[in-house]
Design a protein around this motif. Structure first.
Motif, PDB file in Angstrom:
ATOM      1  N   LEU A  48     -13.011  30.994 -16.542  1.00  0.00           N
ATOM      2  CA  LEU A  48     -13.615  30.998 -15.212  1.00  0.00           C
ATOM      3  C   LEU A  48     -14.800  30.034 -15.154  1.00  0.00           C
ATOM      4  O   LEU A  48     -14.955  29.280 -14.183  1.00  0.00           O
ATOM      5  CB  LEU A  48     -14.064  32.410 -14.858  1.00  0.00           C
ATOM      6  CG  LEU A  48     -14.695  32.605 -13.476  1.00  0.00           C
ATOM      7  CD1 LEU A  48     -13.721  32.225 -12.375  1.00  0.00           C
ATOM      8  CD2 LEU A  48     -15.159  34.052 -13.298  1.00  0.00           C
ATOM      9  N   SER A  49     -15.632  30.035 -16.204  1.00  0.00           N
ATOM     10  CA  SER A  49     -16.778  29.117 -16.223  1.00  0.00           C
ATOM     11  C   SER A  49     -16.317  27.669 -16.312  1.00  0.00           C
ATOM     12  O   SER A  49     -16.916  26.775 -15.703  1.00  0.00           O
ATOM     13  CB  SER A  49     -17.702  29.451 -17.394  1.00  0.00           C
ATOM     14  OG  SER A  49     -17.091  29.167 -18.640  1.00  0.00           O
ATOM     15  N   VAL A  50     -15.249  27.432 -17.062  1.00  0.00           N
ATOM     16  CA  VAL A  50     -14.677  26.083 -17.136  1.00  0.00           C
ATOM     17  C   VAL A  50     -14.185  25.651 -15.756  1.00  0.00           C
ATOM     18  O   VAL A  50     -14.364  24.503 -15.343  1.00  0.00           O
ATOM     19  CB  VAL A  50     -13.531  26.033 -18.166  1.00  0.00           C
ATOM     20  CG1 VAL A  50     -12.741  24.737 -18.048  1.00  0.00           C
ATOM     21  CG2 VAL A  50     -14.096  26.153 -19.582  1.00  0.00           C
ATOM     22  N   GLY A  51     -13.581  26.594 -15.039  1.00  0.00           N
ATOM     23  CA  GLY A  51     -13.123  26.292 -13.688  1.00  0.00           C
ATOM     24  C   GLY A  51     -14.267  25.949 -12.751  1.00  0.00           C
ATOM     25  O   GLY A  51     -14.121  25.087 -11.874  1.00  0.00           O
ATOM     26  N   PHE A 116     -18.536  33.966 -19.996  1.00  0.00           N
ATOM     27  CA  PHE A 116     -18.887  33.149 -18.829  1.00  0.00           C
ATOM     28  C   PHE A 116     -20.140  32.323 -19.084  1.00  0.00           C
ATOM     29  O   PHE A 116     -20.181  31.127 -18.781  1.00  0.00           O
ATOM     30  CB  PHE A 116     -19.085  34.052 -17.609  1.00  0.00           C
ATOM     31  CG  PHE A 116     -19.319  33.294 -16.338  1.00  0.00           C
ATOM     32  CD1 PHE A 116     -18.263  32.683 -15.682  1.00  0.00           C
ATOM     33  CD2 PHE A 116     -20.588  33.185 -15.798  1.00  0.00           C
ATOM     34  CE1 PHE A 116     -18.465  31.972 -14.501  1.00  0.00           C
ATOM     35  CE2 PHE A 116     -20.807  32.478 -14.626  1.00  0.00           C
ATOM     36  CZ  PHE A 116     -19.734  31.869 -13.974  1.00  0.00           C
ATOM     37  N   LEU A 117     -21.171  32.952 -19.662  1.00  0.00           N
ATOM     38  CA  LEU A 117     -22.443  32.256 -19.834  1.00  0.00           C
ATOM     39  C   LEU A 117     -22.383  31.190 -20.919  1.00  0.00           C
ATOM     40  O   LEU A 117     -23.059  30.161 -20.816  1.00  0.00           O
ATOM     41  CB  LEU A 117     -23.556  33.263 -20.138  1.00  0.00           C
ATOM     42  CG  LEU A 117     -23.955  34.175 -18.978  1.00  0.00           C
ATOM     43  CD1 LEU A 117     -25.070  35.129 -19.386  1.00  0.00           C
ATOM     44  CD2 LEU A 117     -24.376  33.355 -17.766  1.00  0.00           C
ATOM     45  N   PRO A 123     -23.268  22.326 -20.176  1.00  0.00           N
ATOM     46  CA  PRO A 123     -23.092  21.346 -19.110  1.00  0.00           C
ATOM     47  C   PRO A 123     -22.446  20.048 -19.583  1.00  0.00           C
ATOM     48  O   PRO A 123     -22.073  19.224 -18.761  1.00  0.00           O
ATOM     49  CB  PRO A 123     -24.525  21.107 -18.616  1.00  0.00           C
ATOM     50  CG  PRO A 123     -25.386  21.435 -19.783  1.00  0.00           C
ATOM     51  CD  PRO A 123     -24.680  22.572 -20.475  1.00  0.00           C
ATOM     52  N   LYS A 124     -22.288  19.881 -20.896  1.00  0.00           N
ATOM     53  CA  LYS A 124     -21.600  18.687 -21.383  1.00  0.00           C
ATOM     54  C   LYS A 124     -20.116  18.710 -20.998  1.00  0.00           C
ATOM     55  O   LYS A 124     -19.432  17.698 -21.116  1.00  0.00           O
ATOM     56  CB  LYS A 124     -21.766  18.555 -22.897  1.00  0.00           C
ATOM     57  CG  LYS A 124     -23.204  18.207 -23.286  1.00  0.00           C
ATOM     58  CD  LYS A 124     -23.326  17.828 -24.736  1.00  0.00           C
ATOM     59  CE  LYS A 124     -24.755  17.378 -25.046  1.00  0.00           C
ATOM     60  NZ  LYS A 124     -24.926  16.967 -26.455  1.00  0.00           N
ATOM     61  N   LEU A 125     -19.656  19.877 -20.539  1.00  0.00           N
ATOM     62  CA  LEU A 125     -18.309  19.921 -19.973  1.00  0.00           C
ATOM     63  C   LEU A 125     -18.195  18.965 -18.795  1.00  0.00           C
ATOM     64  O   LEU A 125     -17.120  18.411 -18.531  1.00  0.00           O
ATOM     65  CB  LEU A 125     -17.971  21.350 -19.514  1.00  0.00           C
ATOM     66  CG  LEU A 125     -17.548  22.344 -20.597  1.00  0.00           C
ATOM     67  CD1 LEU A 125     -17.419  23.735 -20.007  1.00  0.00           C
ATOM     68  CD2 LEU A 125     -16.231  21.911 -21.238  1.00  0.00           C
ATOM     69  N   ILE A 126     -19.298  18.782 -18.072  1.00  0.00           N
ATOM     70  CA  ILE A 126     -19.287  17.869 -16.933  1.00  0.00           C
ATOM     71  C   ILE A 126     -19.028  16.446 -17.405  1.00  0.00           C
ATOM     72  O   ILE A 126     -18.292  15.687 -16.765  1.00  0.00           O
ATOM     73  CB  ILE A 126     -20.604  17.969 -16.139  1.00  0.00           C
ATOM     74  CG1 ILE A 126     -20.597  19.259 -15.319  1.00  0.00           C
ATOM     75  CG2 ILE A 126     -20.794  16.767 -15.237  1.00  0.00           C
ATOM     76  CD1 ILE A 126     -21.770  19.408 -14.404  1.00  0.00           C
ATOM     77  N   ILE A 156      -5.038  26.317 -18.999  1.00  0.00           N
ATOM     78  CA  ILE A 156      -4.909  25.867 -20.389  1.00  0.00           C
ATOM     79  C   ILE A 156      -6.016  26.463 -21.245  1.00  0.00           C
ATOM     80  O   ILE A 156      -5.779  26.928 -22.374  1.00  0.00           O
ATOM     81  CB  ILE A 156      -4.921  24.331 -20.463  1.00  0.00           C
ATOM     82  CG1 ILE A 156      -3.624  23.780 -19.869  1.00  0.00           C
ATOM     83  CG2 ILE A 156      -5.091  23.847 -21.902  1.00  0.00           C
ATOM     84  CD1 ILE A 156      -3.573  22.286 -19.797  1.00  0.00           C
ATOM     85  N   ASP A 157      -7.239  26.459 -20.727  1.00  0.00           N
ATOM     86  CA  ASP A 157      -8.351  27.055 -21.461  1.00  0.00           C
ATOM     87  C   ASP A 157      -8.100  28.541 -21.702  1.00  0.00           C
ATOM     88  O   ASP A 157      -8.256  29.034 -22.829  1.00  0.00           O
ATOM     89  CB  ASP A 157      -9.647  26.845 -20.681  1.00  0.00           C
ATOM     90  CG  ASP A 157     -10.873  27.287 -21.459  1.00  0.00           C
ATOM     91  OD1 ASP A 157     -11.393  26.482 -22.249  1.00  0.00           O
ATOM     92  OD2 ASP A 157     -11.310  28.446 -21.278  1.00  0.00           O
ATOM     93  N   ALA A 158      -7.705  29.257 -20.650  1.00  0.00           N
ATOM     94  CA  ALA A 158      -7.430  30.689 -20.789  1.00  0.00           C
ATOM     95  C   ALA A 158      -6.269  30.926 -21.742  1.00  0.00           C
ATOM     96  O   ALA A 158      -6.323  31.824 -22.598  1.00  0.00           O
ATOM     97  CB  ALA A 158      -7.117  31.293 -19.418  1.00  0.00           C
TER      98      ALA A 158
END
Length: 207
Positions: A48-51, A116-117, A123-126, A156-158
């Motif tokens: 969810l956080s990745v989304g 989630f946290l 933020p490097k996911l950005i 895919i992450d999930a």
């Protein structure tokens, strides 16, 4: 988006999800500590956080965040501090029986929160999504295409972390894990602390 282009997106996202890091350590920790349901909760919360980051990137807010270095650094430092705290808690893990199908509300809440946290505190996911989505997002792409990209990333992450949670909570592994699971938790704690310190040092040394 063509099918072949979508398959390329799937392949890159799968490689990114399977790369060992704090997320894998987190899901393993909750699986070994709270069983299958806790591992699944952590996996879904992380997805969810990745989304959320995928959505922000597609909408262009990722570029806005990168344009504010102080904000990016603040979020990164907070994420590193939270990783350190989770790792410190993992170091104190004691031997305990693993019950893969037992539902523990408190453990579930912790798994959802941590999953989630930890994802949101990275933020490097950005950076990853900006580099990745630049190959797939175009002015001609409508909202259906944007939605497809976001859902692909999340699923895919999930999927990857659900596999991790289910495999490590399988009955065949339980006797062995019950004897050694606390050492895995402590090892995961060391990994989380090391990653947190590296993240914090990198941010503090950036000019």
């Amino acid at each position: 988006m063509s099918f072949s282009l979508w398959l390329t997106l799937v392949a890159v996202c799968a490689l990114g999800a399977a790369t060992p890091g704090p997320s894998l350590a987190l899901v393993l920790r909750h699986t070994l500590q709270g069983g299958r349901s806790s591992g699944i909760a952590a996996a879904l919360a992380h997805a969810l956080s990745v989304g959320v980051y995928a959505l922000l990137t597609v909408l262009g807010l990722g570029a806005l965040l990168l344009g504010q270095p102080w904000l990016f650094k603040t979020v990164t430092l907070l994420g590193g501090a939270y990783l350190f705290w989770i790792g410190f808690q993992a170091l104190q893990t004691r031997p305990t029986a693993i019950k893969p199908d037992e539902f523990n509300p408190d453990q579930q809440r912790k798994a959802w929160r941590d999953g989630f946290l930890v994802g949101l505190g990275n933020p490097k996911l950005i950076l990853f999504f900006l580099a990745l989505f630049s190959q797939f997002v175009s002015p001609e792409l409508d909202w259906h295409g944007h939605l497809l990209i976001i859902l692909t990333v999340m699923l895919i992450d999930a999927g990857w972390y659900l596999v991790v949670a289910v495999v490590f909570s399988h009955a065949r592994f339980l006797p062995w894990l019950e004897r050694r699971g606390h050492w895995f938790n402590r090892f995961a704690g060391l990994i989380l602390i090391g990653l947190a310190l590296r993240l914090i040092v990198q941010v503090l040394l950036e000019r």
